[in-house]
Design a protein around this motif. Structure first.
Motif, PDB file in Angstrom:
ATOM      1  N   ARG A  22      16.726 -42.930  -3.769  1.00  7.47           N
ATOM      2  CA  ARG A  22      15.806 -43.694  -4.622  1.00  7.47           C
ATOM      3  C   ARG A  22      14.981 -42.753  -5.501  1.00  7.47           C
ATOM      4  O   ARG A  22      14.683 -43.071  -6.655  1.00  7.47           O
ATOM      5  N   GLY A  23      14.634 -41.600  -4.961  1.00  3.56           N
ATOM      6  CA  GLY A  23      13.903 -40.606  -5.744  1.00  3.56           C
ATOM      7  C   GLY A  23      14.725 -40.095  -6.915  1.00  3.56           C
ATOM      8  O   GLY A  23      14.208 -39.972  -8.035  1.00  3.56           O
ATOM      9  N   TYR A  24      15.982 -39.807  -6.681  1.00  2.00           N
ATOM     10  CA  TYR A  24      16.864 -39.366  -7.773  1.00  2.00           C
ATOM     11  C   TYR A  24      16.972 -40.452  -8.844  1.00  2.00           C
ATOM     12  O   TYR A  24      16.936 -40.156 -10.040  1.00  2.00           O
ATOM     13  N   GLU A  25      17.119 -41.697  -8.417  1.00  2.00           N
ATOM     14  CA  GLU A  25      17.240 -42.798  -9.379  1.00  2.00           C
ATOM     15  C   GLU A  25      15.984 -42.904 -10.235  1.00  2.00           C
ATOM     16  O   GLU A  25      16.069 -43.053 -11.465  1.00  2.00           O
ATOM     17  N   ALA A  26      14.819 -42.817  -9.623  1.00  2.00           N
ATOM     18  CA  ALA A  26      13.557 -42.897 -10.368  1.00  2.00           C
ATOM     19  C   ALA A  26      13.414 -41.697 -11.300  1.00  2.00           C
ATOM     20  O   ALA A  26      13.012 -41.839 -12.458  1.00  2.00           O
ATOM     21  N   PHE A  27      13.763 -40.501 -10.819  1.00  2.00           N
ATOM     22  CA  PHE A  27      13.668 -39.289 -11.632  1.00  2.00           C
ATOM     23  C   PHE A  27      14.542 -39.413 -12.878  1.00  2.00           C
ATOM     24  O   PHE A  27      14.090 -39.177 -13.999  1.00  2.00           O
ATOM     25  N   ASN A  28      15.810 -39.770 -12.679  1.00  2.00           N
ATOM     26  CA  ASN A  28      16.744 -39.844 -13.804  1.00  2.00           C
ATOM     27  C   ASN A  28      16.400 -40.955 -14.785  1.00  2.00           C
ATOM     28  O   ASN A  28      16.758 -40.880 -15.956  1.00  2.00           O
ATOM     29  N   ALA A  29      15.673 -41.973 -14.310  1.00  2.00           N
ATOM     30  CA  ALA A  29      15.225 -43.062 -15.191  1.00  2.00           C
ATOM     31  C   ALA A  29      13.910 -42.698 -15.886  1.00  2.00           C
ATOM     32  O   ALA A  29      13.430 -43.457 -16.727  1.00  2.00           O
ATOM     33  N   GLY A  30      13.335 -41.552 -15.520  1.00  2.00           N
ATOM     34  CA  GLY A  30      12.049 -41.165 -16.100  1.00  2.00           C
ATOM     35  C   GLY A  30      10.893 -42.005 -15.584  1.00  2.00           C
ATOM     36  O   GLY A  30       9.841 -42.068 -16.207  1.00  2.00           O
ATOM     37  N   ASN A  31      11.076 -42.626 -14.425  1.00  2.00           N
ATOM     38  CA  ASN A  31      10.059 -43.500 -13.846  1.00  2.00           C
ATOM     39  C   ASN A  31       9.183 -42.699 -12.881  1.00  2.00           C
ATOM     40  O   ASN A  31       9.374 -42.733 -11.666  1.00  2.00           O
ATOM     41  N   LEU A  32       8.219 -41.950 -13.439  1.00  2.00           N
ATOM     42  CA  LEU A  32       7.375 -41.100 -12.616  1.00  2.00           C
ATOM     43  C   LEU A  32       6.458 -41.912 -11.700  1.00  2.00           C
ATOM     44  O   LEU A  32       6.081 -41.444 -10.626  1.00  2.00           O
ATOM     45  N   ALA A  33       6.111 -43.142 -12.090  1.00  2.00           N
ATOM     46  CA  ALA A  33       5.270 -43.981 -11.231  1.00  2.00           C
ATOM     47  C   ALA A  33       6.011 -44.320  -9.939  1.00  2.00           C
ATOM     48  O   ALA A  33       5.466 -44.161  -8.845  1.00  2.00           O
ATOM     49  N   ALA A  34       7.261 -44.763 -10.059  1.00  2.00           N
ATOM     50  CA  ALA A  34       8.060 -45.085  -8.869  1.00  2.00           C
ATOM     51  C   ALA A  34       8.328 -43.824  -8.058  1.00  2.00           C
ATOM     52  O   ALA A  34       8.282 -43.848  -6.826  1.00  2.00           O
ATOM     53  N   LEU A  35       8.592 -42.725  -8.739  1.00  2.00           N
ATOM     54  CA  LEU A  35       8.847 -41.465  -8.055  1.00  2.00           C
ATOM     55  C   LEU A  35       7.610 -41.026  -7.272  1.00  2.00           C
ATOM     56  O   LEU A  35       7.709 -40.594  -6.120  1.00  2.00           O
ATOM     57  N   GLY A  36       6.453 -41.170  -7.881  1.00  2.00           N
ATOM     58  CA  GLY A  36       5.217 -40.778  -7.224  1.00  2.00           C
ATOM     59  C   GLY A  36       4.962 -41.509  -5.924  1.00  2.00           C
ATOM     60  O   GLY A  36       4.370 -40.944  -4.990  1.00  2.00           O
ATOM     61  N   GLU A  37       5.411 -42.748  -5.840  1.00  2.00           N
ATOM     62  CA  GLU A  37       5.230 -43.526  -4.615  1.00  2.00           C
ATOM     63  C   GLU A  37       6.002 -42.957  -3.439  1.00  2.00           C
ATOM     64  O   GLU A  37       5.697 -43.243  -2.284  1.00  2.00           O
ATOM     65  N   LEU A  38       7.011 -42.133  -3.719  1.00  2.00           N
ATOM     66  CA  LEU A  38       7.847 -41.567  -2.666  1.00  2.00           C
ATOM     67  C   LEU A  38       7.298 -40.248  -2.125  1.00  2.00           C
ATOM     68  O   LEU A  38       7.795 -39.730  -1.131  1.00  2.00           O
ATOM     69  N   PHE A  39       6.281 -39.696  -2.797  1.00  2.00           N
ATOM     70  CA  PHE A  39       5.727 -38.402  -2.412  1.00  2.00           C
ATOM     71  C   PHE A  39       4.392 -38.576  -1.698  1.00  2.00           C
ATOM     72  O   PHE A  39       3.557 -39.378  -2.111  1.00  2.00           O
ATOM     73  N   ALA A  40       4.188 -37.767  -0.660  1.00  2.00           N
ATOM     74  CA  ALA A  40       2.893 -37.725   0.011  1.00  2.00           C
ATOM     75  C   ALA A  40       1.867 -37.123  -0.942  1.00  2.00           C
ATOM     76  O   ALA A  40       2.215 -36.329  -1.822  1.00  2.00           O
ATOM     77  N   GLU A  41       0.625 -37.497  -0.777  1.00  2.00           N
ATOM     78  CA  GLU A  41      -0.436 -36.987  -1.651  1.00  2.00           C
ATOM     79  C   GLU A  41      -0.532 -35.468  -1.603  1.00  2.00           C
ATOM     80  O   GLU A  41      -0.800 -34.819  -2.609  1.00  2.00           O
ATOM     81  N   ASP A  42      -0.255 -34.876  -0.436  1.00  2.00           N
ATOM     82  CA  ASP A  42      -0.348 -33.420  -0.284  1.00  2.00           C
ATOM     83  C   ASP A  42       1.020 -32.733  -0.332  1.00  2.00           C
ATOM     84  O   ASP A  42       1.193 -31.625   0.185  1.00  2.00           O
TER      85      ASP A  42
END
Length: 140
Positions: A22-42
């Motif tokens: 899902r992270g790759y899909e968001a990255f390749n779509a340029g969807n940084l908001a969706a990608l950000g949801e997959l990352f821990a704050e730290d």
């Protein structure tokens, strides 16, 4: 998912691979908001090489800024084409072909990224390029 005695949920290998996909899909779509949801704050990201974009990125905001810079420096052409995702209990590895174009230059290198996931979020990423010098030159 399994519930350990400490109340922390561990995701299994299949769930970890799905999250990375899902992270790759968001990255390749340029969807940084969706990608950000997959990352821990730290989260921490280690960008390979010794070029201008290389080094440690500390925190979700810094990681997403790095990804945005990849897009900006390639006029939006950067794509990470997934070859395979290998899910594990502690590490999940994305094997990809990285491709970008910029000012008449082309980057086309095999890349692997080792992800560490915890509580359903990416907490660490480490890039490994087939030719780090070529990648450094492209991003310079």
């Amino acid at each position: 998912m399994t519930d350990k005695d400490d109340g922390v949920f561990d995701m299994g290998a299949a769930e970890n691979a799905d999250l990375v996909r899902r992270g790759y899909e968001a990255f390749n779509a340029g969807n940084l908001a969706a990608l950000g949801e997959l990352f821990a704050e730290d989260a921490v990201w280690y960008a390979a090489g010794s070029g201008p974009l290389s080094g440690k990125k500390q925190g979700r905001v810094a990681v997403l800024a790095y990804f945005g810079e990849l897009g900006a420096r390639s006029q939006g052409s950067f794509q990470a084409t997934v070859q395979d995702i290998v899910g594990g209990e502690n590490h999940t590895v994305g094997i990809q072909q990285s491709h970008a174009e910029n000012n008449g230059k082309t980057l086309d290198v095999a890349t692997a990224i080792a992800f560490v996931l915890r509580d359903g979020k990416v907490v660490e990423g480490r890039e490994f390029f087939e030719d780090t010098a070529r990648a450094d030159e492209f991003w310079a």
